[in-house]
Design a protein around this motif. Structure first.
Motif, PDB file in Angstrom:
ATOM      1  N   ALA A  35      43.747  34.544  49.114  1.00  0.00           N
ATOM      2  CA  ALA A  35      42.412  33.946  48.813  1.00  0.00           C
ATOM      3  C   ALA A  35      41.413  34.863  48.320  1.00  0.00           C
ATOM      4  O   ALA A  35      40.421  34.519  47.815  1.00  0.00           O
ATOM      5  N   VAL A  36      41.565  36.148  48.239  1.00  0.00           N
ATOM      6  CA  VAL A  36      40.656  37.180  47.684  1.00  0.00           C
ATOM      7  C   VAL A  36      40.987  37.419  46.149  1.00  0.00           C
ATOM      8  O   VAL A  36      42.342  37.856  45.916  1.00  0.00           O
ATOM      9  N   PRO A  37      40.426  37.177  45.228  1.00  0.00           N
ATOM     10  CA  PRO A  37      40.644  37.339  44.004  1.00  0.00           C
ATOM     11  C   PRO A  37      40.813  38.964  43.689  1.00  0.00           C
ATOM     12  O   PRO A  37      40.234  39.847  43.996  1.00  0.00           O
ATOM     13  N   PRO A  38      41.846  39.098  42.728  1.00  0.00           N
ATOM     14  CA  PRO A  38      42.048  40.716  42.320  1.00  0.00           C
ATOM     15  C   PRO A  38      41.032  41.223  41.673  1.00  0.00           C
ATOM     16  O   PRO A  38      39.992  40.503  41.223  1.00  0.00           O
ATOM     17  N   ALA A  39      40.753  42.676  41.382  1.00  0.00           N
ATOM     18  CA  ALA A  39      39.677  43.131  40.642  1.00  0.00           C
ATOM     19  C   ALA A  39      40.321  44.260  39.665  1.00  0.00           C
ATOM     20  O   ALA A  39      41.276  44.634  40.023  1.00  0.00           O
ATOM     21  N   VAL A  40      39.510  44.307  38.659  1.00  0.00           N
ATOM     22  CA  VAL A  40      39.619  45.266  37.414  1.00  0.00           C
ATOM     23  C   VAL A  40      38.955  46.337  37.797  1.00  0.00           C
ATOM     24  O   VAL A  40      37.619  45.759  37.335  1.00  0.00           O
ATOM     25  N   PHE A 100      34.087  52.201  45.946  1.00  0.00           N
ATOM     26  CA  PHE A 100      34.192  52.902  47.447  1.00  0.00           C
ATOM     27  C   PHE A 100      35.372  51.619  47.988  1.00  0.00           C
ATOM     28  O   PHE A 100      35.160  50.558  47.789  1.00  0.00           O
ATOM     29  N   LEU A 101      36.359  52.244  48.856  1.00  0.00           N
ATOM     30  CA  LEU A 101      36.995  51.098  49.744  1.00  0.00           C
ATOM     31  C   LEU A 101      36.587  51.688  51.130  1.00  0.00           C
ATOM     32  O   LEU A 101      36.910  52.888  51.420  1.00  0.00           O
ATOM     33  N   GLY A 102      36.455  50.597  52.043  1.00  0.00           N
ATOM     34  CA  GLY A 102      35.945  50.841  53.525  1.00  0.00           C
ATOM     35  C   GLY A 102      37.280  50.894  54.174  1.00  0.00           C
ATOM     36  O   GLY A 102      38.532  50.925  53.411  1.00  0.00           O
ATOM     37  N   VAL A 103      37.309  50.933  55.341  1.00  0.00           N
ATOM     38  CA  VAL A 103      38.329  50.689  56.258  1.00  0.00           C
ATOM     39  C   VAL A 103      39.269  49.729  56.064  1.00  0.00           C
ATOM     40  O   VAL A 103      38.610  48.393  56.395  1.00  0.00           O
ATOM     41  N   TRP A 104      40.357  49.611  55.694  1.00  0.00           N
ATOM     42  CA  TRP A 104      41.364  48.512  55.800  1.00  0.00           C
ATOM     43  C   TRP A 104      42.117  48.047  57.019  1.00  0.00           C
ATOM     44  O   TRP A 104      42.901  48.889  57.286  1.00  0.00           O
ATOM     45  N   THR A 105      42.040  46.635  57.151  1.00  0.00           N
ATOM     46  CA  THR A 105      42.993  46.381  58.310  1.00  0.00           C
ATOM     47  C   THR A 105      44.222  45.663  57.888  1.00  0.00           C
ATOM     48  O   THR A 105      44.903  45.030  58.766  1.00  0.00           O
ATOM     49  N   ARG A 106      44.627  45.620  56.633  1.00  0.00           N
ATOM     50  CA  ARG A 106      45.634  44.939  56.109  1.00  0.00           C
ATOM     51  C   ARG A 106      45.889  45.566  54.631  1.00  0.00           C
ATOM     52  O   ARG A 106      45.228  46.256  54.303  1.00  0.00           O
ATOM     53  N   ARG A 107      47.218  45.298  54.320  1.00  0.00           N
ATOM     54  CA  ARG A 107      47.735  45.945  52.981  1.00  0.00           C
ATOM     55  C   ARG A 107      47.064  45.386  51.712  1.00  0.00           C
ATOM     56  O   ARG A 107      46.724  44.051  51.687  1.00  0.00           O
ATOM     57  N   PHE A 108      46.926  46.270  50.775  1.00  0.00           N
ATOM     58  CA  PHE A 108      46.658  45.869  49.549  1.00  0.00           C
ATOM     59  C   PHE A 108      47.347  46.554  48.470  1.00  0.00           C
ATOM     60  O   PHE A 108      48.365  47.631  48.626  1.00  0.00           O
ATOM     61  N   LEU A 109      47.401  46.050  47.441  1.00  0.00           N
ATOM     62  CA  LEU A 109      48.194  46.328  46.028  1.00  0.00           C
ATOM     63  C   LEU A 109      47.563  47.154  45.033  1.00  0.00           C
ATOM     64  O   LEU A 109      46.304  46.680  44.830  1.00  0.00           O
ATOM     65  N   VAL A 110      47.819  48.368  44.773  1.00  0.00           N
ATOM     66  CA  VAL A 110      47.071  48.897  43.577  1.00  0.00           C
ATOM     67  C   VAL A 110      47.922  49.110  42.346  1.00  0.00           C
ATOM     68  O   VAL A 110      49.146  49.372  42.472  1.00  0.00           O
ATOM     69  N   GLU A 111      47.412  48.949  41.067  1.00  0.00           N
ATOM     70  CA  GLU A 111      48.391  48.990  39.825  1.00  0.00           C
ATOM     71  C   GLU A 111      47.818  50.090  39.075  1.00  0.00           C
ATOM     72  O   GLU A 111      46.507  49.677  38.608  1.00  0.00           O
ATOM     73  N   TYR A 112      48.441  50.858  38.833  1.00  0.00           N
ATOM     74  CA  TYR A 112      47.707  52.152  37.894  1.00  0.00           C
ATOM     75  C   TYR A 112      48.072  51.632  36.358  1.00  0.00           C
ATOM     76  O   TYR A 112      48.686  51.318  36.182  1.00  0.00           O
ATOM     77  N   PRO A 113      47.315  52.315  35.729  1.00  0.00           N
ATOM     78  CA  PRO A 113      47.393  52.402  34.233  1.00  0.00           C
ATOM     79  C   PRO A 113      48.507  53.311  33.921  1.00  0.00           C
ATOM     80  O   PRO A 113      49.206  53.898  34.722  1.00  0.00           O
ATOM     81  N   ALA A 114      49.074  53.337  32.539  1.00  0.00           N
ATOM     82  CA  ALA A 114      50.071  54.053  31.862  1.00  0.00           C
ATOM     83  C   ALA A 114      49.967  55.733  32.440  1.00  0.00           C
ATOM     84  O   ALA A 114      50.905  56.342  32.636  1.00  0.00           O
ATOM     85  N   ARG A 115      48.589  55.914  32.282  1.00  0.00           N
ATOM     86  CA  ARG A 115      48.500  57.271  32.485  1.00  0.00           C
ATOM     87  C   ARG A 115      47.089  57.326  33.221  1.00  0.00           C
ATOM     88  O   ARG A 115      46.253  56.899  33.067  1.00  0.00           O
ATOM     89  N   ARG A 119      54.057  52.240  38.882  1.00  0.00           N
ATOM     90  CA  ARG A 119      52.773  51.651  38.634  1.00  0.00           C
ATOM     91  C   ARG A 119      52.040  51.011  39.479  1.00  0.00           C
ATOM     92  O   ARG A 119      51.064  50.892  39.423  1.00  0.00           O
ATOM     93  N   ARG A 120      52.975  50.108  40.342  1.00  0.00           N
ATOM     94  CA  ARG A 120      52.412  49.124  41.551  1.00  0.00           C
ATOM     95  C   ARG A 120      52.725  49.930  42.618  1.00  0.00           C
ATOM     96  O   ARG A 120      54.118  50.148  43.024  1.00  0.00           O
ATOM     97  N   MET A 121      51.694  50.208  43.434  1.00  0.00           N
ATOM     98  CA  MET A 121      52.091  50.590  45.037  1.00  0.00           C
ATOM     99  C   MET A 121      51.370  49.795  46.021  1.00  0.00           C
ATOM    100  O   MET A 121      50.324  48.993  45.680  1.00  0.00           O
ATOM    101  N   ASN A 122      52.309  49.543  47.100  1.00  0.00           N
ATOM    102  CA  ASN A 122      51.558  48.744  48.154  1.00  0.00           C
ATOM    103  C   ASN A 122      51.212  49.572  49.334  1.00  0.00           C
ATOM    104  O   ASN A 122      51.872  50.545  49.838  1.00  0.00           O
ATOM    105  N   VAL A 132      42.191  50.401  36.620  1.00  0.00           N
ATOM    106  CA  VAL A 132      42.988  50.176  37.857  1.00  0.00           C
ATOM    107  C   VAL A 132      43.010  48.832  38.374  1.00  0.00           C
ATOM    108  O   VAL A 132      41.685  48.378  38.278  1.00  0.00           O
ATOM    109  N   ARG A 133      43.950  48.289  38.818  1.00  0.00           N
ATOM    110  CA  ARG A 133      43.895  46.791  39.233  1.00  0.00           C
ATOM    111  C   ARG A 133      44.156  46.709  40.826  1.00  0.00           C
ATOM    112  O   ARG A 133      45.076  47.708  41.202  1.00  0.00           O
ATOM    113  N   LEU A 134      43.385  46.213  41.659  1.00  0.00           N
ATOM    114  CA  LEU A 134      43.680  46.107  42.917  1.00  0.00           C
ATOM    115  C   LEU A 134      43.901  44.486  43.228  1.00  0.00           C
ATOM    116  O   LEU A 134      43.059  43.746  42.747  1.00  0.00           O
TER     117      LEU A 134
END
Length: 280
Positions: free
Chosen positions: A57-62, A68-83, A29-32, A49-51
């Motif tokens: 310092a950056v608040p999470p988003a639902v 859209f996601l631009g180019v990322w220069t650091r890692r982030f975490l995504v949490e998928y729903p059950a399906r 469910r949770r991917m780095n 989906v939760r990011l």
């Protein structure tokens, strides 16, 4: 979870690596997600989906609709729903530029709702694909949408970025930036300015991300791994720098990453799993 994707037709293939459908129950469910040489469009047809940014310092988003996601220069975490039921686009680092009327620098390390950029479009697209069972037909609708939004004339500087970015892609980020500017006949400052406008980051940063991606995709978890040899082949000539960057990009040391990969092998034929790793 099933991944069905394909490379779009020309001229979209100059800007897009693949379009895809992601459906089913996720193994994790949770991917780095480490920095990879891509930008993204997601249209969500399932649960939210939760990011979460690796910067506390950056608040999470639902995110329930599209983003859209631009180019990322650091890692982030995504949490998928059950399906999961999601339609997506893997853009090349410069690939969003002809589809969006905004500087790519505004999307660096950010997620932005689709409707903030493509006005009142998410519901229309979701209605088109919402009842389609076939992944092939869903991808056809998405490809048609992208074609309809592709700017007829490239914006200023995009051809330069396409040329230089293509050389970075072909070399996996190992070509010196000085060679890019010499070949293009422009100054380093000019090339950097055009990359910031169309990619969101400098060519040096793009090279670093391509180099890291080459390293990650070359790891064979079924065999002993010689990190020094892999790092050198990917263009890292300073072991300390490699170790720092690897930890920054993944949150793990190379040894920890390898143990995680061996514990949770990547799914065959599942391109997003080449970089992301389980966080649970």
């Amino acid at each position: 979870m099933e991944y069905v994707g394909r490379v779009p037709c020309p001229p979209l293939d100059r800007f897009v690596d693949d379009i895809y459908c992601l459906t089913g129950v996720p193994r994790h469910r949770r991917m780095n997600i480490p920095p990879m040489p891509s930008a993204h469009l997601f249209l969500n047809l399932g649960g939210p989906v939760r990011l979460r940014d690796s910067d506390p310092a950056v608040p999470p988003a639902v995110l329930a609709d599209g983003w859209f996601l631009g180019v990322w220069t650091r890692r982030f975490l995504v949490e998928y729903p059950a399906r999961v039921r999601l339609v997506g686009v893997h853009f090349k680092p410069w690939g969003m530029s002809p589809f969006l009327d905004m500087p790519a620098s505004e999307l660096r390390d950010r997620w932005v709702p689709v409707d903030a950029v493509w006005r009142r479009s998410v519901d229309r697209i979701r209605n088109q694909v919402g009842d389609i069972a076939s992944a092939t037909e869903t991808l056809r609708v998405l490809e048609a949408e992208l074609l309809s939004r592709l700017a007829e004339a490239p914006s200023r500087g995009l051809d330069l970025v396409l040329h230089a970015g293509g050389r970075l892609e072909m070399s996996d980020g190992t070509i010196p930036i000085g060679a890019l500017t010499a070949r293009a006949g422009v100054s380093g400052n000019h090339l950097a300015a055009q990359f910031k406008a169309h990619v969101g980051v400098t060519p040096k940063r793009v090279a670093r991300i391509y180099r890291f991606a080459r390293l990650i995709t070359s790891v064979d978890t079924l065999r002993p791994v010689d990190w020094s040899e892999l790092a050198h082949a990917a263009g890292y000539f300073d072991r300390a720098h490699f170790s720092r960057e690897f930890k920054d990009f993944t949150g793990h040391t190379p040894t920890e990453y390898l143990a995680l990969r061996r514990r949770f092998p990547a799914e065959p034929g599942f391109p997003p799993d080449a970089g992301p790793m389980p966080a649970d």
